[in-house]
Design a protein around this motif. Structure first.
Motif, PDB file in Angstrom:
ATOM      1  N   ILE A   1       2.075  17.264 -70.301  1.00 16.99           N
ATOM      2  CA  ILE A   1       3.340  17.537 -69.603  1.00 16.99           C
ATOM      3  C   ILE A   1       4.270  18.115 -70.662  1.00 16.99           C
ATOM      4  N   ARG A   2       4.395  19.409 -70.679  1.00 12.58           N
ATOM      5  CA  ARG A   2       5.110  20.081 -71.764  1.00 12.58           C
ATOM      6  C   ARG A   2       6.621  19.887 -71.673  1.00 12.58           C
ATOM      7  N   ASN A   3       7.213  19.695 -72.824  1.00 10.86           N
ATOM      8  CA  ASN A   3       8.668  19.726 -72.927  1.00 10.86           C
ATOM      9  C   ASN A   3       9.106  21.166 -72.618  1.00 10.86           C
ATOM     10  N   PRO A   4       9.931  21.389 -71.604  1.00 11.77           N
ATOM     11  CA  PRO A   4      10.298  22.763 -71.232  1.00 11.77           C
ATOM     12  C   PRO A   4      11.084  23.501 -72.309  1.00 11.77           C
ATOM     13  N   THR A   5      11.620  22.767 -73.297  1.00 13.46           N
ATOM     14  CA  THR A   5      12.343  23.433 -74.380  1.00 13.46           C
ATOM     15  C   THR A   5      11.505  23.553 -75.649  1.00 13.46           C
ATOM     16  N   ASP A   6      10.326  22.948 -75.638  1.00 12.09           N
ATOM     17  CA  ASP A   6       9.437  22.979 -76.800  1.00 12.09           C
ATOM     18  C   ASP A   6       8.018  22.758 -76.291  1.00 12.09           C
ATOM     19  N   ALA A   7       7.331  23.833 -75.979  1.00 10.40           N
ATOM     20  CA  ALA A   7       6.023  23.745 -75.336  1.00 10.40           C
ATOM     21  C   ALA A   7       4.966  23.085 -76.211  1.00 10.40           C
ATOM     22  N   LEU A   8       5.282  22.866 -77.480  1.00 17.76           N
ATOM     23  CA  LEU A   8       4.335  22.183 -78.362  1.00 17.76           C
ATOM     24  C   LEU A   8       4.442  20.670 -78.259  1.00 17.76           C
ATOM     25  N   GLU A   9       5.473  20.178 -77.571  1.00 15.28           N
ATOM     26  CA  GLU A   9       5.636  18.738 -77.396  1.00 15.28           C
ATOM     27  C   GLU A   9       5.084  18.319 -76.038  1.00 15.28           C
ATOM     28  N   ASN A  10       4.304  17.270 -76.039  1.00 19.25           N
ATOM     29  CA  ASN A  10       3.670  16.753 -74.829  1.00 19.25           C
ATOM     30  C   ASN A  10       4.298  15.422 -74.456  1.00 19.25           C
ATOM     31  N   PHE A  11       5.011  15.379 -73.333  1.00 18.63           N
ATOM     32  CA  PHE A  11       5.636  14.139 -72.898  1.00 18.63           C
ATOM     33  C   PHE A  11       4.597  13.081 -72.492  1.00 18.63           C
ATOM     34  N   ALA A  12       3.364  13.532 -72.258  1.00 17.99           N
ATOM     35  CA  ALA A  12       2.297  12.600 -71.878  1.00 17.99           C
ATOM     36  C   ALA A  12       1.361  12.330 -73.053  1.00 17.99           C
ATOM     37  N   ASP A  13       1.857  12.473 -74.271  1.00 16.14           N
ATOM     38  CA  ASP A  13       0.972  12.327 -75.428  1.00 16.14           C
ATOM     39  C   ASP A  13       0.380  10.924 -75.548  1.00 16.14           C
ATOM     40  N   LYS A  14       1.087   9.917 -75.048  1.00 17.37           N
ATOM     41  CA  LYS A  14       0.574   8.543 -75.132  1.00 17.37           C
ATOM     42  C   LYS A  14      -0.554   8.281 -74.135  1.00 17.37           C
ATOM     43  N   TRP A  15      -0.699   9.142 -73.142  1.00 17.63           N
ATOM     44  CA  TRP A  15      -1.722   8.923 -72.125  1.00 17.63           C
ATOM     45  C   TRP A  15      -3.137   9.043 -72.692  1.00 17.63           C
ATOM     46  N   GLU A  16      -3.293   9.830 -73.748  1.00 18.65           N
ATOM     47  CA  GLU A  16      -4.633  10.019 -74.318  1.00 18.65           C
ATOM     48  C   GLU A  16      -5.145   8.721 -74.938  1.00 18.65           C
ATOM     49  N   ASP A  17      -4.278   8.051 -75.703  1.00 17.92           N
ATOM     50  CA  ASP A  17      -4.675   6.787 -76.330  1.00 17.92           C
ATOM     51  C   ASP A  17      -4.578   5.607 -75.368  1.00 17.92           C
TER      52      ASP A  17
END
Length: 411
Positions: A302-318
């Motif tokens: 789920i990309r940060n619309p102001t920074d496409a390199l940031e994933n708001f769902a990054d914790k979902w992987e772990d």
């Protein structure tokens, strides 16, 4: 399954959103607090005055999506940032920046007679106000990061429209926290707020004009520019407030896995297509909420619309249980609000939603809906329902979960 929303359900959901709004005085209290801290940092003997301190509010207070705490024992969380605008990443470490600001916040606490000690969080300092204030302020130390952010995004051919307000923040759990390095965590709360406002579109302009007309009718001399953003409540903001309370109740016993607000707000803003009423916006958002979730074959994004390199769902992987929790919540919200949307009796709507939103809130909403003159946005409701008679346009929910895909025109 196809769901229609009755005009009675529209009125009820509008009333429900109103019950979740915080009093204007709370916004004013928060504004006074962060402005007071800003003045303190600019006083003559401030140790950071020469670094150009800039204190600003972020998070739900900035977006206008704050909801009342569920009980009087809970506090409002006022998120702020303090940028020392004349410092750079090459001049100090994250630890030193946090220390500089922390010393001043502690001195501010003493000067104001605040009893509770300042608490250090992972990325912020927490200022605890007196019990009667019912709120605390989290202050994130930061410095400008516009140039580096623009270069980073443009080098990857990514959208850099919002880079001018980017900041670098601190994180005391990172190994480079004590080093002078260019590698700092990134954020952009002002850019996000600008993007969020753009998603509200014409609804924000219309509602702001309505507030102005109401003020002038009361004899207040004002212009559109004089109206604080928190006085404007669009269907998108109200829908998010309802969804956040639904989320809070559903995960009351599971705070670790509950969907975070930035995920709900971002997906809702992407899904919003300018619907004029709260009920139609809510159901339409729920029907499209997965559209801005990507899956690359290994993880959700789920990309940060102001920074496409940031994933708001990054914790979902772990923590795959958090992804499961989100989709479980989304399915439940669809079921609950589509069921309420078919009804025409306010008490029955309250019965359907009581266990999902809280009995006090749903009863207040049904009482208010029975007295439509008490609703603050009757003009918007009337416009949407006058032509529909008994139902607004239908929206559809898929019977099976959809596979997230890469969205078009994400930012």
């Amino acid at each position: 399954m196809t769901v229609t929303i009755t005009k009675q359900a529209e009125a009820y959901l509008e009333a429900l959103a109103k019950t979740l709004e915080i009093p204007p005085a709370r916004y004013e209290q928060a504004e006074r607090s962060y402005k007071s801290l800003g003045k303190w940092l600019h006083r003559d003997d401030s140790t950071v005055k020469n670094y150009g301190p800039d204190v600003f509010v972020q998070g739900s207070f900035r977006l206008g999506t704050v909801i009342k705490p569920e009980s009087d024992g809970e506090e409002y969380d006022v998120d702020c940032a303090c940028s020392l605008t004349k410092l750079t990443k090459s001049s100090l470490s994250q630890a030193r920046l946090k220390e500089l600001l922390g010393e001043e916040i502690k001195a501010y606490r003493e000067s104001k007679g605040i009893q509770k000690e300042v608490h250090e969080g992972r990325r912020c300092w927490r200022l605890e106000y007196a019990d009667g204030a019912q709120f605390h302020m989290d202050i994130v130390p930061c410095i400008p990061n516009a140039q580096a952010q623009r270069l980073l995004l443009e080098s990857r051919n990514l959208d850099a429209r919002f880079a001018d307000t980017a900041i670098a923040i601190t994180d005391n759990e990172l190994p480079e926290f004590y080093e002078i390095t260019e590698d700092w965590p990134r954020s952009n709360p002002r850019g996000y707020a600008k993007w969020f406002k753009s998603r509200m579109g014409d609804a924000f302009i219309r509602r702001r004009q309505q507030v102005l007309n109401e003020m002038r009718a009361e004899g207040v001399t004002a212009s559109v520019e004089d109206i604080p953003t928190n006085r404007v409540r669009t269907p998108l903001q109200s829908a998010i407030m309802i969804l956040k309370r639904h989320r809070d109740i559903m995960f009351a016993d599971d705070p670790t896995d509950k969907p975070i607000s930035i995920v709900i707000s971002s997906l809702a803003a992407h899904a919003y297509e300018g619907e004029d009423t709260i009920g139609l916006a809510l159901l339409s958002i729920l029907s499209r909420m997965e559209n801005a979730i990507e899956h690359d074959g290994a993880k959700y994004i789920i990309r940060n619309p102001t920074d496409a390199l940031e994933n708001f769902a990054d914790k979902w992987e772990d923590h795959p249980e958090r992804a499961q929790a989100f989709f479980r919540w989304l399915a439940q919200a669809r079921e609950d609000f589509s069921s309420a949307g078919r009804l025409v009796e306010y008490r029955r709507m309250s019965s359907v939603l009581a266990s999902r939103m809280g009995r006090d809130i749903t009863d207040q909403a049904s009482d208010a809906a029975l007295q439509p003159t008490r609703l603050g946005s009757a003009g918007l409701l009337g416009k949407a329902t006058a032509a529909s008679g008994t139902a607004a346009p239908s929206v559809s929910f898929a019977d099976e979960p959809r596979t997230p895909k890469k969205p078009d025109g994400f930012a």
